[in-house]
Design a protein around this motif. Structure first.
Motif, PDB file in Angstrom:
ATOM      1  N   PRO A   1      -5.843   4.432   3.737  1.00 62.68           N
ATOM      2  CA  PRO A   1      -4.681   5.288   3.445  1.00 62.68           C
ATOM      3  C   PRO A   1      -4.547   6.408   4.468  1.00 62.68           C
ATOM      4  O   PRO A   1      -5.513   6.810   5.117  1.00 62.68           O
ATOM      5  N   ALA A   2      -3.325   6.920   4.584  1.00 65.03           N
ATOM      6  CA  ALA A   2      -3.043   7.942   5.592  1.00 65.03           C
ATOM      7  C   ALA A   2      -3.651   9.276   5.240  1.00 65.03           C
ATOM      8  O   ALA A   2      -3.965  10.080   6.114  1.00 65.03           O
ATOM      9  N   ALA A   3      -3.827   9.549   3.941  1.00 69.29           N
ATOM     10  CA  ALA A   3      -4.346  10.840   3.508  1.00 69.29           C
ATOM     11  C   ALA A   3      -5.614  10.621   2.702  1.00 69.29           C
ATOM     12  O   ALA A   3      -6.021   9.492   2.435  1.00 69.29           O
ATOM     13  N   LEU A   4      -6.238  11.736   2.314  1.00 70.77           N
ATOM     14  CA  LEU A   4      -7.423  11.636   1.476  1.00 70.77           C
ATOM     15  C   LEU A   4      -7.053  11.002   0.143  1.00 70.77           C
ATOM     16  O   LEU A   4      -5.937  11.180  -0.358  1.00 70.77           O
TER      17      LEU A   4
ATOM     18  N   ALA B   1       0.839  -1.193   0.000  1.00 73.02           N
ATOM     19  CA  ALA B   1       0.000   0.000   0.000  1.00 73.02           C
ATOM     20  C   ALA B   1       0.872   1.240   0.000  1.00 73.02           C
ATOM     21  O   ALA B   1       2.008   1.229   0.510  1.00 73.02           O
ATOM     22  N   SER B   2       0.325   2.318  -0.560  1.00 76.25           N
ATOM     23  CA  SER B   2       1.064   3.578  -0.611  1.00 76.25           C
ATOM     24  C   SER B   2       1.246   4.160   0.783  1.00 76.25           C
ATOM     25  O   SER B   2       2.263   4.797   1.078  1.00 76.25           O
ATOM     26  N   SER B   3       0.256   3.954   1.663  1.00 74.97           N
ATOM     27  CA  SER B   3       0.328   4.482   3.031  1.00 74.97           C
ATOM     28  C   SER B   3      -0.780   3.833   3.843  1.00 74.97           C
ATOM     29  O   SER B   3      -1.632   3.117   3.309  1.00 74.97           O
TER      30      SER B   3
ATOM     31  N   TYR C   1     -13.775   4.009  -7.065  1.00 73.99           N
ATOM     32  CA  TYR C   1     -12.353   3.700  -7.142  1.00 73.99           C
ATOM     33  C   TYR C   1     -11.967   3.476  -8.599  1.00 73.99           C
ATOM     34  O   TYR C   1     -12.811   3.291  -9.480  1.00 73.99           O
ATOM     35  N   ARG C   2     -10.685   3.534  -8.855  1.00 73.11           N
ATOM     36  CA  ARG C   2     -10.122   3.226 -10.163  1.00 73.11           C
ATOM     37  C   ARG C   2      -9.219   2.007 -10.036  1.00 73.11           C
ATOM     38  O   ARG C   2      -8.814   1.640  -8.929  1.00 73.11           O
ATOM     39  N   VAL C   3      -8.887   1.395 -11.163  1.00 71.11           N
ATOM     40  CA  VAL C   3      -8.034   0.208 -11.175  1.00 71.11           C
ATOM     41  C   VAL C   3      -6.870   0.439 -12.137  1.00 71.11           C
ATOM     42  O   VAL C   3      -7.086   0.798 -13.300  1.00 71.11           O
ATOM     43  N   ASN C   4      -5.648   0.278 -11.642  1.00 68.76           N
ATOM     44  CA  ASN C   4      -4.456   0.213 -12.485  1.00 68.76           C
ATOM     45  C   ASN C   4      -3.925  -1.211 -12.442  1.00 68.76           C
ATOM     46  O   ASN C   4      -4.102  -1.922 -11.441  1.00 68.76           O
TER      47      ASN C   4
ATOM     48  N   VAL D   1      -4.332  10.482  -6.599  1.00 67.05           N
ATOM     49  CA  VAL D   1      -3.671   9.602  -7.554  1.00 67.05           C
ATOM     50  C   VAL D   1      -2.522   8.833  -6.917  1.00 67.05           C
ATOM     51  O   VAL D   1      -2.036   7.853  -7.480  1.00 67.05           O
ATOM     52  N   SER D   2      -2.048   9.283  -5.757  1.00 70.11           N
ATOM     53  CA  SER D   2      -0.884   8.645  -5.128  1.00 70.11           C
ATOM     54  C   SER D   2      -1.266   7.579  -4.109  1.00 70.11           C
ATOM     55  O   SER D   2      -0.397   6.886  -3.577  1.00 70.11           O
ATOM     56  N   GLN D   3      -2.534   7.425  -3.778  1.00 67.63           N
ATOM     57  CA  GLN D   3      -2.964   6.466  -2.771  1.00 67.63           C
ATOM     58  C   GLN D   3      -3.474   5.199  -3.448  1.00 67.63           C
ATOM     59  O   GLN D   3      -4.392   5.250  -4.267  1.00 67.63           O
ATOM     60  N   TYR D   4      -2.873   4.057  -3.104  1.00 65.28           N
ATOM     61  CA  TYR D   4      -3.299   2.831  -3.762  1.00 65.28           C
ATOM     62  C   TYR D   4      -3.039   1.629  -2.857  1.00 65.28           C
ATOM     63  O   TYR D   4      -2.204   1.661  -1.956  1.00 65.28           O
TER      64      TYR D   4
END
Length: 788
Positions: free
Chosen positions: A71-74, A48-50, A112-115, A77-80
Motif C-alpha cells: 500500500p502507498a501509506a502506512l 487494492a486501495s492503493s 492483518y485483519r480479514v473483511n 482501516v482504509s488500506q486493503y
C-alpha cells in the motif's frame, strides 16, 4: 484367530461405521489452493486501495514486478487488498508472505485483519472463536505463514487489511485455501439462542457466537454462523468444547417456555430444486433435550410464499442419547427461500449444523443413528440396533478372553520358536533376514522382518519414523554417530514445518555448511547463497525414552547414503536441545510442485499458467524412476517407510527427487491423515489393506503406497486419492479387499497414464502379498520407459 490386535481393529471399524456423522462440509478436508499461485484467479479479480509504486499493485505470488502488493501509506482501516473468488466459497486457510524479491526486499505484515462479503456490498469483519479480529502474520519477508480461519467463512469477496504498530512499510503475498460452497445458503434467520443451567453442571450458552448477521430484539437475521461452520456438536453438550470455549458452544438452542415452535428462514444464492434438509440435533434426553418432533417448511420461489408446506414427522428416540442428523425430505420443491417451523419434543431443542441438498447432488448418507424412518420401519431399526449391541458384547467378550488365553499361548509359542527354528531360519524375536525374501517371511511363522505396529507410526518429532527390524537396529546403533557436530548458532530459523509430542521440525538456513562439510559434500553448488536445511529438534521436556529413540534415529539416518534419499548432514548433540540436520530441497515437495502446474500446451501458454518441462511422459516417468530407486535402496536395508506419498518427496532445482518423512507433521497435509483417538494418525488413502486392518507394515505395503504415489504423479496431484470417498468409506473399502469378493474400489486410470503403467499400478494394489512386485522389479520395469 486369537490376535487381540486384529480384534481391536475390527472393533474400531464397527464403531466407526456405527457412529460416524458426515456433515455438509468438513473444514479439515476443505483446504485446496483457490488460485492465487496458479493464476486461476485473474488479475481483474484483484483490487487494492492503493499501491506505493506501479510495480507493487495487486499481483500476488508472482515474480513479476516487485512480486507483492504494497500500500502507498502506512496500514490503516482504509488500506486493503481485495480478491473476488468468482463464486461462493468456504474459506478455511490464508497463507501470507512478505516481499522478498529474490532476497532484496524486506517488507512484510506482522498482523492483518480479514473483511469479507458475499455480495460485494455488505462487508463483515472476521473474528475468531474468542472474538479476536487480529491474525498473526509474518516475522520476516521470506517465510510463508499458513493460518487456519477458525471459524471458517462463507464468502465470495475477501479483503486483507494489514496492521502494524510500527512506522514501517508493509507488503503482502497471499494464497487462499478452501473449496466451493455448493450448498448455496447465504443467510439464515432464527430466534437468538438461550442459556441453560443443568443441575450440577456449568451454564451452557446456546447462542450462535460466530453469527455474522444482525442481532436485534431477540432475533438473528441476514447472516451465517455456527450452523454452517462444518463442526458438528458433541453428544454431551455439557462438556467444554475442544476449542477451549464454554459448554454448549457447538449448539444453537431454545426452550419451549416462551416459544411454541422455532421459526427459521433460509435464503439461497439462486432458485434451487430441494431434495432434502439435514439437521444435526442433540438428543440428550436426560437433560430434557430431544430432536424436534416435526417440521413444516414453506417455499418462496419468487415474490410470495406458497400456501402448501412440506410437513415431516420424526421418530423420537428415548434410548439412544447420541446427537444425530435428521434428514427431512423436501419433495423436490423449487424455491430461493425456505421458512421452517420446528416443533419441540421436549423442554429444549438444540441444532449444531443445517445443510441442504438440491438438484442431482447426492449428499453423503447420514449414519444409522441419524435416520428418520417411518413407523413401518421401526421394528427393523430396533432389530438392527439389538444386533449391533449383541455383536459389540461378543467382541468385548472375545477381547477379554483373549487377554487371558493369549498370555498363556504367547509363552508357549516363544518356547517353541526357540526350540524349533522357523522355515526362514531365524528365531521368533529376530528373524534372519538373509535367509528369505520379504514375501516369504510374511507368510512364515516368524514375524515379518520389518513388520511394525501402528502405535509406533509417528516419530518423536511428529514426522514419520522408519520401521527397522530389531536385528538391523541393533547392528546400526552399536556404532557411534558418524555425522559431524555443527555449531548450532549458525542455524537461522525460517519456518516451523511440524511438531510432535516431544519434538519439532524446523526449516532453517545453515551458514557455512558447505565449507563445514568439506569435499564430497552432498550439497549442490549454492552460488554463495545460504543452504536450506530441515532441523529435527528434541524438546527439553522429552522423556528419557524419547531421547533414546531420537539418538537411535540419528544413528540410523547417518548410515543412509543414496542420491534419492534425504541425507543426514550433521548434528547438534553436544548440548541440549538435541538436533539433527538433514537436506531440504528448494522446490519443496512433489505434491505442491505438480499441483500448481499443467502439461505444456497451447492452452496453458495462452492462459499464462506456470508449467514445468512436462512436454513428454518421460519427465513424469523419470520422477517415478527416482522414487522407485530410493525405495529400492531402503528395501535393500530392510527399512519400511510407511508413509510414501508425493508430499514426502522433495525436489531440488534440477528436479532431483529425494524421499523424506516430513509429510505427517505438515499442517497443510493434515487432511491426508486419519486420526485414531489415543493411538496414531494414519495415511489411510495410501495404505495397504493389511496395514489398516491388521497393523502390518512391510516392504510390500510400501509397494502399495508406491502405486498410489504413481497415481498422484500422473494426475499432477490435482485431487486426493479416493476423493469421492469419506475416510470411513476408505476404511470400509479395505474390508472389501480383505473379503476379496470383487466389490473393492480401485483408483481410476489417470488420462496421462499409459495402459502398461496403469497395469503396473494395479499389480501394486494386489490383494495377495506375493502378487505385488518388488521395488527392484518396479525400478527395472520403469527405467526403460524414460529413455524411449
Amino acid at each position: 484367530w486369537c490376535d487381540r490386535r486384529t480384534i481391536m481393529h475390527l472393533f474400531l471399524l464397527l464403531i466407526l461405521q456405527a457412529t460416524a456423522a458426515i456433515g455438509q462440509i468438513d473444514p479439515a478436508h476443505c483446504r485446496y489452493p483457490l488460485g492465487m499461485e496458479d493464476r486461476r484467479i485473474k488479475d481483474d479479480a484483484l483490487k487494492a486501495s492503493s499501491q506505493w509504486h506501479e510495480t507493487t499493485g495487486p499481483q500476488l505470488n508472482r515474480e513479476e514486478g516487485d512480486g507483492a502488493w504494497c500500500p502507498a501509506a502506512l496500514p490503516s482501516v482504509s488500506q486493503y487488498l481485495e480478491v473476488d473468488l468468482g463464486r461462493l466459497t468456504f474459506l478455511t486457510v490464508i497463507g501470507t508472505q512478505g516481499r522478498y524479491i529474490r532476497n532484496s526486499g524486506n517488507e512484510f505484515a506482522r498482523e492483518y485483519r480479514v473483511n469479507y462479503s458475499r455480495d460485494g456490498k455488505l462487508w463483515k469483519s472476521w473474528r475468531n472463536r474468542q472474538g479476536n479480529e487480529i491474525i498473526e502474520g509474518n516475522k520476516d519477508a521470506y517465510t510463508s505463514v499458513i493460518k487456519d480461519l477458525r471459524p471458517p467463512i462463507v464468502t465470495r469477496y475477501v479483503r486483507l487489511l494489514p496492521v502494524t504498530r510500527l512506522s514501517t512499510t508493509v507488503c503482502m503475498r497471499v494464497e487462499l485455501y478452501g473449496c466451493s460452497w455448493d450448498d448455496g445458503l447465504i443467510s439464515y434467520s432464527a430466534p437468538e439462542g438461550q442459556r441453560m443451567q443443568p443441575p450440577g453442571y456449568p451454564i451452557a450458552n446456546l447462542n450462535d457466537s460466530t453469527y455474522d448477521g444482525v442481532h436485534e430484539r431477540g432475533k438473528l437475521f441476514g447472516g451465517l454462523g455456527q450452523l454452517t461452520d462444518g463442526v458438528i456438536g458433541q453428544d454431551d453438550f455439557t462438556r467444554t468444547h475442544e476449542y477451549s470455549v464454554w459448554p454448549g458452544y457447538d449448539y444453537l438452542g431454545w426452550k419451549n417456555d416462551s416459544l411454541e415452535y422455532v421459526e427459521m428462514e433460509f435464503v439461497f444464492d439462486r432458485q434451487r430444486n430441494f431434495t432434502s434438509m439435514k439437521v444435526h440435533s442433540n438428543n440428550m434426553f436426560s437433560r430434557d433435550v430431544k430432536i424436534f418432533s416435526s417440521v413444516s417448511c414453506w417455499f418462496k420461489p419468487h415474490f410470495v410464499w406458497e400456501a402448501e408446506p412440506v410437513e415431516f414427522r420424526t421418530v423420537l428416540d428415548d434410548r439412544n442419547p447420541s446427537a444425530r442428523y435428521v434428514t427431512v425430505d423436501l419433495n423436490h420443491r423449487t424455491a430461493k427461500s425456505l421458512r421452517c417451523h420446528f416443533y419441540f419434543a421436549d423442554v429444549w431443542m438444540m441444532f449444531s449444523e443445517i445443510s441442504f441438498q438440491s438438484g442431482n447432488k447426492h449428499a453423503p448418507a447420514a449414519p444409522s443413528a441419524s435416520a428418520t424412518p417411518d413407523d413401518g420401519k421401526t421394528p427393523i431399526l430396533i432389530g438392527c440396533l439389538v444386533t449391533i449391541i449383541l455383536l459389540l458384547v461378543i467382541i468385548i467378550f472375545l477381547i477379554l478372553w483373549c487377554q487371558y488365553v493369549c498370555k498363556v499361548l504367547e509363552k508357549t509359542l516363544i518356547k517353541q520358536a526357540l526350540v524349533f527354528p522357523t522355515a526362514c531360519g531365524g528365531g521368533y524375536a529376530e528373524p534372519d533376514i538373509t535367509q528369505c525374501t520379504p514375501h516369504q517371511c510374511f507368510h512364515s511363522n516368524a514375524p515379518h522382518y520389518a513388520e511394525t505396529d501402528i502405535v509406533r507410526l509417528q516419530g518423536v518429532t511428529g514426522s514419520n519414523m522408519y520401521a527397522v527390524p530389531a536385528l538391523t537396529v541393533d547392528s546400526l546403533t552399536r556404532k557411534d554417530i558418524s555425522a559431524a557436530e555443527f555449531p548450532r548458532q549458525q542455524l537461522i530459523f525460517r519456518e516451523k514445518l511440524g511438531e510432535g509430542q516431544f519434538g519439532e521440525v524446523h526449516l532453517c538456513e545453515a551458514e557455512g555448511l558447505p565449507e563445514f562439510l568439506g569435499e564430497g559434500s552432498p550439497l549442490p553448488d549454492r552460488d554463495g547463497h545460504s543452504v536450506l536445511v530441515a532441523v529435527k529438534q528434541l524438546r527439553a521436556d522429552a522423556t528419557s525414552q524419547a531421547r533414546n529413540d531420537f539418538l537411535k534415529e540419528i544413528k540410523i539416518m547417518s548410515r543412509l547414503n543414496d542420491p534419492n534419499i534425504i541425507r543426514l548432514l550433521c548434528v547438534c548433540v553436544s548440548s541440549d536441545p538435541l538436533c539433527m540436520v538433514t537436506e531440504y530441497m528448494e522446490n519443496g515437495d512433489l505434491n505442491m510442485f505438480l499441483s500448481q502446474r499443467e502439461i505444456e500446451s497451447t492452452l496453458t501458454h495462452a492462459n499464462n499458467i506456470p508449467s514445468v518441462r512436462l512436454t513428454i511422459l518421460s519427465d513424469l516417468l523419470h520422477m517415478a524412476v527416482q522414487i522407485s530407486s530410493g525405495m529400492k535402496y531402503l528395501a535393500s536395508l530392510n527399512f519400511v517407510h510407511r508413509d510414501l506419498a508425493t508430499r514426502n518427496c522433495l525436489l531440488d532445482r534440477r528436479l532431483t527427487i529425494k524421499i523424506a518423512d516430513f509429510g505427517m507433521s505438515r499442517n497443510l497435509y493434515s487432511s491426508d491423515y486419519y486420526r485414531i483417538q489415543g493411538r496414531a494418525v494414519l495415511p489411510i488413502r495410501w495404505m495397504a489393506w493389511e496395514s489398516i486392518l491388521l497393523g502390518k507394515f512391510t516392504t510390500a505395503s510400501d509397494v502399495w503406497a508406491f502405486g498410489v504415489t504413481l497415481w498422484e504423479i500422473f494426475t499432477l496431484c490435482k485431487e486426493q486419492p479416493y476423493s469421492l470417498l469419506s475416510d470411513e468409506q476408505v476404511i470400509e473399502n479395505t474390508g472389501e479387499f480383505f473379503r476379496n469378493q470383487g466389490r473393492q474400489i480401485f483408483l481410476y486410470a489417470p488420462p496421462l497414464c499409459p495402459p502398461s503403467l496403469f497395469e503396473l499400478m494395479m499389480r501394486c494394489w494386489s490383494r495377495d502379498i506375493p502378487d505385488r512386485p518388488t521395488f527392484e522389479g518396479l525400478y527395472q520395469a520403469l527405467k526403460p520407459h524414460v529413455n524411449q
